[in-house]
Write an enzyme that holds these catalytic residues in place. Structure first.
Site, PDB file in Angstrom:
ATOM      1  N   ASP A  93      -3.692   1.538   7.463  1.00  0.00           N
ATOM      2  CA  ASP A  93      -2.486   1.942   6.910  1.00  0.00           C
ATOM      3  C   ASP A  93      -1.092   2.331   8.244  1.00  0.00           C
ATOM      4  OD1 ASP A  93      -4.025   3.473   4.941  1.00  0.00           O
ATOM      5  OD2 ASP A  93      -4.729   4.362   6.897  1.00  0.00           O
ATOM      6  N   HIS A 139       0.593   5.381   1.683  1.00  0.00           N
ATOM      7  CA  HIS A 139      -0.413   6.163   1.833  1.00  0.00           C
ATOM      8  C   HIS A 139       1.098   7.865   2.407  1.00  0.00           C
ATOM      9  CE1 HIS A 139      -3.142   7.295   5.457  1.00  0.00           C
ATOM     10  NE2 HIS A 139      -2.259   7.373   5.805  1.00  0.00           N
ATOM     11  N   ASN A 187       0.839  -1.053  -0.152  1.00  0.00           N
ATOM     12  CA  ASN A 187       0.124   0.626  -0.092  1.00  0.00           C
ATOM     13  C   ASN A 187       0.994   1.170  -0.212  1.00  0.00           C
ATOM     14  OD1 ASN A 187      -2.734   1.468   0.469  1.00  0.00           O
ATOM     15  ND2 ASN A 187      -1.698   1.607   2.599  1.00  0.00           N
ATOM     16  N   SER A 219       4.628   7.146   2.389  1.00  0.00           N
ATOM     17  CA  SER A 219       5.054   5.747   2.823  1.00  0.00           C
ATOM     18  C   SER A 219       5.109   4.750   1.735  1.00  0.00           C
ATOM     19  CB  SER A 219       4.846   5.293   4.321  1.00  0.00           C
ATOM     20  OG  SER A 219       5.051   6.598   5.222  1.00  0.00           O
TER      21      SER A 219
HETATM   22  C1  GAR Z   1      -2.840   8.933  -3.135  1.00  0.00           C
HETATM   23  O1  GAR Z   1      -2.840   9.818  -1.941  1.00  0.00           O
HETATM   24  C2  GAR Z   1      -2.554   7.640  -1.784  1.00  0.00           C
HETATM   25  O2  GAR Z   1      -1.200   7.641  -1.350  1.00  0.00           O
HETATM   26  C3  GAR Z   1      -3.919   7.954  -1.297  1.00  0.00           C
HETATM   27  O3  GAR Z   1      -5.216   8.514  -2.279  1.00  0.00           O
HETATM   28  C4  GAR Z   1      -4.311   8.983  -3.213  1.00  0.00           C
HETATM   29  C5  GAR Z   1      -4.261   8.452  -4.181  1.00  0.00           C
HETATM   30  O4  GAR Z   1      -4.763   8.653  -5.192  1.00  0.00           O
HETATM   31  N1  GAR Z   1      -3.981   6.115  -0.645  1.00  0.00           N
HETATM   32  C6  GAR Z   1      -4.285   6.486   0.786  1.00  0.00           C
HETATM   33  O5  GAR Z   1      -4.627   7.356   1.668  1.00  0.00           O
HETATM   34  C7  GAR Z   1      -4.546   5.128   1.773  1.00  0.00           C
HETATM   35  N2  GAR Z   1      -5.024   4.954   2.768  1.00  0.00           N
HETATM   36  P1  GAR Z   1      -4.418   8.306  -6.995  1.00  0.00           P
HETATM   37  O6  GAR Z   1      -5.814   7.760  -6.466  1.00  0.00           O
HETATM   38  O7  GAR Z   1      -4.297   9.410  -7.667  1.00  0.00           O
HETATM   39  O8  GAR Z   1      -2.957   7.448  -6.585  1.00  0.00           O
END
Ligand code: GAR
Length: 217
Positions: free
Chosen positions: A145, A109, A107, A136
């Site tokens: 997470d 985060h 994942n 991370s």
């Molecule tokens: C990203 O910033 C990712 O790190 C976050 O959601 C966004 C998705 O953007 N993920 C989380 O918060 C998971 N806990 P994307 O759809 O443009 O990749």
């Protein structure tokens, strides 16, 4: 070449960065499928435009999380991936699901874990007044997470930052570290061993902490 399945819920920019790296020959991996838990996820169109098979497992159609997890696992296993990559996948996955993919579920985060798990990480970082923020990549454990950290990138928090500016600075680094982590896994150099991250023979210049802008500030 290993086979990857990417799980998304929305925009899909991290997915797009992995597709771009694979197309550029920087990842010894084939993205065999993209699965969304929402039918309206923008990333589904991006994947389809690049010729990647897509599936939707709509979480709203399942009364119990376990049923959703089972349907999701069935969709994933239909692609027989070596690695499952969560890229902005915003559903909480149950313990059975996570154990089923033990050591091959990662994942990204948008915080320097273990700080700020959950939602609104950039807003919370600004509210806390932290001077360093980032992202991370980690192996997934049943805790949200949380899990052994593979690589982190740190960015400065600037006085004039708002949530959007900070998110954008972090996202640039997300698009850098996720392809790197996936490449290490695809090269067979990264694994989870006894609950800890094992990275074989880091090459010169390869770092598990990236902090491009910190020195300049
Ligand atoms: C990203 O910033 C990712 O790190 C976050 O959601 C966004 C998705 O953007 N993920 C989380 O918060 C998971 N806990 P994307 O759809 O443009 O990749």
């Amino acid at each position: 070449m290993i086979a990857l399945v990417i799980l998304i819920s929305g925009r899909g920019s991290n997915m797009a960065s992995l597709l771009a790296a694979a197309n550029a020959g920087e990842l010894p991996a084939r993205i065999v499928g993209v699965i969304s838990c929402r039918p309206d996820a923008q990333g589904l169109q991006t994947a389809a435009l690049r010729g990647v098979p897509t599936r939707v497992v709509d979480y709203r159609l399942f009364a119990e999380r376990q049923q959703f997890d089972a349907a999701l696992a069935e969709a994933i296993d239909g692609f027989a991936p070596d690695l499952v990559v969560l890229a902005g996948f915003m559903r909480i996955l149950g313990g059975d699901f996570v154990r089923h993919y033990g050591g091959r579920l990662i994942n990204i985060h948008p915080s320097l874990l273990p700080a700020f798990p959950g939602l609104h990480t950039h807003r919370r970082a600004l509210a806390e007044g932290v001077r360093i923020h980032g992202c991370s990549v980690h192996f997934v454990t049943p805790d949200l997470d949380h899990g052994p950290i593979i690589i982190q990138a740190a960015v400065p928090v600037l006085d004039q930052d708002d949530e959007a500016a900070l998110a954008a600075r972090v996202l640039v680094q997300e698009h850098r570290v996720y392809p790197l982590a996936v490449r290490w896994f695809a090269e067979g150099r990264l694994r989870l061993q006894d609950g800890r991250v094992q990275l074989d023979s880091p090459q010169s210049g390869e770092a598990v902490l990236i902090a491009p802008q910190l020195a300049a500030n």
